[in-house]
Scaffold this active site. Sequence first.
Site, PDB file in Angstrom:
ATOM      1  N   TYR A  52       0.782  -1.083  -0.040  1.00  0.00           N
ATOM      2  CA  TYR A  52       0.091   0.090  -0.103  1.00  0.00           C
ATOM      3  C   TYR A  52       0.788   1.302   0.036  1.00  0.00           C
ATOM      4  CZ  TYR A  52      -3.927  -3.189   1.201  1.00  0.00           C
ATOM      5  OH  TYR A  52      -4.757  -4.197   1.217  1.00  0.00           O
ATOM      6  N   SER A 215     -13.171  -4.686  -0.047  1.00  0.00           N
ATOM      7  CA  SER A 215     -14.081  -3.984  -0.885  1.00  0.00           C
ATOM      8  C   SER A 215     -15.461  -4.060  -0.657  1.00  0.00           C
ATOM      9  CB  SER A 215     -13.618  -3.914  -2.432  1.00  0.00           C
ATOM     10  OG  SER A 215     -12.564  -3.523  -2.743  1.00  0.00           O
ATOM     11  N   PRO A 216     -16.096  -3.964   0.396  1.00  0.00           N
ATOM     12  CA  PRO A 216     -17.207  -4.261   0.852  1.00  0.00           C
ATOM     13  C   PRO A 216     -18.401  -3.136   0.057  1.00  0.00           C
ATOM     14  CG  PRO A 216     -16.429  -3.102   2.621  1.00  0.00           C
ATOM     15  CD  PRO A 216     -15.311  -3.155   1.661  1.00  0.00           C
ATOM     16  N   GLY A 220     -17.748  -5.764  -9.270  1.00  0.00           N
ATOM     17  CA  GLY A 220     -16.744  -6.056 -10.283  1.00  0.00           C
ATOM     18  C   GLY A 220     -15.305  -5.984  -9.473  1.00  0.00           C
ATOM     19  N   VAL A 225     -18.294   1.825  -6.983  1.00  0.00           N
ATOM     20  CA  VAL A 225     -19.155   1.505  -5.704  1.00  0.00           C
ATOM     21  C   VAL A 225     -20.441   1.470  -6.502  1.00  0.00           C
ATOM     22  CG1 VAL A 225     -17.741   2.694  -4.040  1.00  0.00           C
ATOM     23  CG2 VAL A 225     -19.560   3.993  -5.155  1.00  0.00           C
ATOM     24  N   PHE A 226     -21.197   0.386  -5.600  1.00  0.00           N
ATOM     25  CA  PHE A 226     -22.763   0.266  -5.972  1.00  0.00           C
ATOM     26  C   PHE A 226     -23.700   1.363  -5.444  1.00  0.00           C
ATOM     27  CE2 PHE A 226     -21.598  -2.961  -2.781  1.00  0.00           C
ATOM     28  CZ  PHE A 226     -22.832  -2.531  -1.854  1.00  0.00           C
TER      29      PHE A 226
END
Length: 305
Positions: A52, A215-216, A220, A225-226
């Site tokens: 990171y 990645s909650p 994809g 983000v959804f």
Amino acid sequence: MRTIKLGTSSLEVPVIAVGCMRINSLNKTEAERFVQTALDEKANFFDHADIYGAGECETIFADAIHMSDDIREKIILQSKCGIRKGMFDFSKEHILTSVDAILKRLRTDYLDILLLHRPDTLVEPEEVAEAFDILESSGKVRHFGVSNQNPMQIELLKKFVKQPIVANQLQLSITNANMMTNGFNVNMENEAAVNRDGSILDYCRLNDITIQPWSPFQYGFFEGVFLDNDKFPELNKKIDEVAAKYGVSNTTIAIAWLLRHPARMQPVLGTMNIERLKDCAKASDIHLTREEWYGILLAAGNVLP
């Protein structure tokens, strides 16, 4: 903040982990505020990796939290190693060298948990076992786990590694839930029936390995983000309905959805936004009903047979 036992260990951890992959996007003052907010929310579990920011994120974190012996005993530190430029490397030498560098950047003598990052197909598990023994006996690492590994990869390690595998960090969200939906479609001739991970969800539950969803909020592979995304109108409508019922944000419900699963998961947050961090922390107090959980799953486009 609720806590759970991490794997088979006696280590009590908060139900959410604070991911520090993007902490290098903050300036010094912002990083200090973010870390202090996490502590104020009792989210004292911080997830790192040596890649990171090419290690910069661990240095920034240590500065932001003003690392000291007193501070160190109040937090839980997890980091990962094994990814190198153009390759994965689980060799004994690389693991030991990586941990020393991680500890130096974090300004601490030990990690609470070390995870092996992306699986190395050239792994020699005997070498991993030797590295883990050295790290444990020296006090540099107290617990061990993996990331992005399937059951047989973990079993191969366990043949030689004597330390319990306490965690497996896996990509999982409402829109990336194949490890859950695959179980609905056993022996069926459809795309959802394809077992892509060796039944890793059930394997981790059977072996008391804590799943740490990364990645909650993503759909994809880092495509976005959804939440509040026009690509997912039905999902956002359903999440907003549930959020209104509980008087919280859609962010809170997205994390509460993961926490509702009886596998007792520990989502790893990626946000550097203080208000979103607070919203995520509120999920600890929400227990969705079965109807709400399935309603959100179906609104994401999943179909029950």
